[in-house]
Design a protein around this motif. Structure first.
Motif, short mmCIF file in Angstrom:
data_model
loop_
_atom_site.label_atom_id
_atom_site.label_comp_id
_atom_site.label_asym_id
_atom_site.label_seq_id
_atom_site.Cartn_x
_atom_site.Cartn_y
_atom_site.Cartn_z
N THR A 103 0.83 -1.20 0.00
CA THR A 103 0.00 0.00 0.00
C THR A 103 0.87 1.26 0.00
OG1 THR A 103 -1.80 -1.13 1.18
CG2 THR A 103 -1.77 1.27 1.27
N SER A 104 1.92 1.23 0.80
CA SER A 104 2.84 2.37 0.84
C SER A 104 3.56 2.55 -0.50
CB SER A 104 3.86 2.17 1.96
OG SER A 104 4.82 3.20 1.97
N MET A 105 4.00 1.44 -1.08
CA MET A 105 4.71 1.49 -2.35
C MET A 105 3.82 2.05 -3.46
SD MET A 105 6.50 -1.71 -4.41
CE MET A 105 7.19 -2.34 -2.88
N ALA A 116 -4.51 1.03 5.93
CA ALA A 116 -3.98 -0.33 5.71
C ALA A 116 -3.50 -0.94 7.01
CB ALA A 116 -2.85 -0.28 4.69
N VAL A 117 -2.83 -0.15 7.85
CA VAL A 117 -2.37 -0.64 9.15
C VAL A 117 -3.55 -1.11 9.98
CG1 VAL A 117 -1.29 0.03 11.34
CG2 VAL A 117 -0.29 0.77 9.18
N CYS A 118 -4.58 -0.27 10.04
CA CYS A 118 -5.76 -0.59 10.85
C CYS A 118 -6.53 -1.78 10.26
CB CYS A 118 -6.67 0.63 10.94
SG CYS A 118 -8.09 0.41 12.02
N SER A 119 -6.72 -1.79 8.95
CA SER A 119 -7.52 -2.83 8.32
C SER A 119 -6.84 -4.19 8.40
CB SER A 119 -7.78 -2.46 6.86
OG SER A 119 -8.75 -3.29 6.29
N ALA A 120 -5.56 -4.25 8.11
CA ALA A 120 -4.83 -5.52 8.16
C ALA A 120 -4.76 -6.04 9.59
CB ALA A 120 -3.43 -5.34 7.59
N SER A 121 -4.57 -5.14 10.55
CA SER A 121 -4.51 -5.54 11.96
C SER A 121 -5.87 -6.03 12.43
CB SER A 121 -4.06 -4.36 12.82
OG SER A 121 -2.79 -3.89 12.41
N ALA A 122 -6.94 -5.33 12.02
CA ALA A 122 -8.30 -5.75 12.38
C ALA A 122 -8.61 -7.12 11.79
CB ALA A 122 -9.31 -4.72 11.90
N SER A 123 -8.17 -7.36 10.57
CA SER A 123 -8.40 -8.64 9.92
C SER A 123 -7.77 -9.77 10.72
CB SER A 123 -7.84 -8.62 8.50
OG SER A 123 -7.98 -9.88 7.88
N GLU A 182 -8.85 2.79 -2.58
CA GLU A 182 -8.98 1.63 -3.47
C GLU A 182 -7.73 0.76 -3.41
OE1 GLU A 182 -8.66 0.83 -8.21
OE2 GLU A 182 -9.92 2.52 -7.61
N ILE A 183 -6.57 1.40 -3.41
CA ILE A 183 -5.31 0.66 -3.32
C ILE A 183 -5.25 -0.15 -2.03
CG2 ILE A 183 -2.81 0.94 -3.02
CD1 ILE A 183 -3.04 3.34 -4.97
N THR A 184 -5.66 0.48 -0.93
CA THR A 184 -5.66 -0.20 0.36
C THR A 184 -6.61 -1.39 0.35
OG1 THR A 184 -5.20 1.89 1.49
CG2 THR A 184 -6.06 0.10 2.84
N ILE A 185 -7.80 -1.21 -0.21
CA ILE A 185 -8.79 -2.30 -0.27
C ILE A 185 -8.27 -3.46 -1.11
CG2 ILE A 185 -11.08 -2.91 -1.17
CD1 ILE A 185 -11.88 0.02 -0.47
#
Length: 330
Positions: free
Chosen positions: A129-131, A139-146, A272-275
């Motif tokens: 996502t950063s790249m 992205a940090v929050c979503s991936a961690s929540a997942s 969108e990129i994060t999703i």
């Protein structure tokens, strides 16, 4: 000779075939030739459990609460990522059921279903996502929540979708075991972050060693048990090729649906990129320890093989996408 190897090295870098992938292949080869057994396997199993607990403790200490708070406002984004991870993927896995027994073995199909129940990755989702210049905080929050939700949802999905190969005990027992082995160390790391967070942040190579080392230990012990049970006699070359094709198709569908849905719902380009990156990935780091809890030792090799293959394919494809989108955003 160096001039001949240069194109090969460049291709490997472009495809994101890194040292860890090579180590994974070597670990599988070692387990195939020299599988552990008896007392050695028992000792390695205990060491692996400790290493996994340490891994999640360090991840808890590493995760910034500020980043979590900053990303929590994008609740629509997080719901879409969770729906992709825990609804779309399991439905996709069920749609592949006619292939079981024809294209892949029933044991491999169990591994495919297990793959579909796993949470998203954390490190690579954030990195890509950063790249690609997406919304990194989200992205940090979503991936961690997942990953947090996966501690509870994955065992429930496994008990619902999978019967063959699953270890004994109820889904509640599996949740409790995973909470003890994964969640409690993670929460302990979060609690101690104010005191050890800076030290952990300054020793990222150590976290990488623990991360990769624990996965390699589980892969070695899992494949050793499966080899002792006749893994390579049950797995044909045709099934392995079919598994690679299925993994590519699943990833393509996940990427396509994540892109289409995010655009239909009016998300920004950054969101969108994060999703796309958080909603299309599956975690090897969480999947291998969970498989160790949820499945009988003799079934582990077949179960984690689809996870390992999908993991590397997603890294290669997403690395290319992230580089492309990053150039477009400049």
């Amino acid at each position: 000779m160096p001039s001949l190897l240069a194109p090969v090295s460049a291709l490997l870098r472009r495809l994101s075939i890194d040292t860890f992938t090579i180590l994974l292949l070597c670990t599988v080869a070692l387990a195939s030739v020299l599988p552990c057994a008896g007392e050695t396997a028992v000792v390695l199993g205990k060491v692996t459990t400790v290493a996994i607990g340490l891994l999640f403790f360090l991840h808890g200490a590493k995760l910034s609460r500020e980043a979590i708070v900053a990303g929590m406002t994008h609740w629509r984004l997080h719901l879409l990522v969770l729906a992709s991870t825990f609804v779309m993927f399991p439905l996709l896995g069920l749609a592949l059921k006619p292939l079981a027994g024809n294209v892949v073995t029933p044991e491999l199909y169990v591994g495919i279903l297990f793959l579909c129940t796993l949470p998203s990755t954390v490190q690579s989702s954030i990195a890509f996502t950063s790249m690609a210049r997406g919304n990194v905080a989200a992205a940090v929050c979503s991936a961690s929540a997942s990953n947090f939700v996966g501690i509870f949802v994955t065992p429930l999905l496994v008990s619902t979708l999978i019967v063959q190969g699953a270890a004994g005990g109820s889904s509640l027992d599996a949740v409790i075991t995973i909470v003890e082995q994964l969640l409690l160390p993670f929460l302990a790391g979060q609690v101690l972050r104010p005191w050890i967070g800076k030290w952990v942040d300054s020793h990222k190579p150590m976290l990488k060693i623990v991360d990769q080392g624990s996965i390699l230990l589980v892969v070695y012990t899992a494949f050793s048990e499966s080899v002792n049970e006749g893994l390579w006699h049950k797995l044909s070359g045709e099934s392995l090729v079919a598994l690679v094709v299925i993994s590519c198709v699943m990833l393509a569908i996940a990427l396509g649906l994540a892109t289409w849905t995010s655009r239909r719902l009016g998300f920004s380009r950054e969101d969108e990129i994060t999703i796309v990156f958080c909603g299309s990935k599956k975690s090897l780091a969480s999947g291998v320890p969970m498989a160790k809890v949820l499945f009988a030792p003799s079934a582990l090799g077949m179960v984690i093989l689809p996870v390992m293959l999908f993991h590397q394919i997603q890294l290669m494809v997403c690395a290319v996408l992230a580089q492309k989108w990053g150039r477009e955003q400049r």
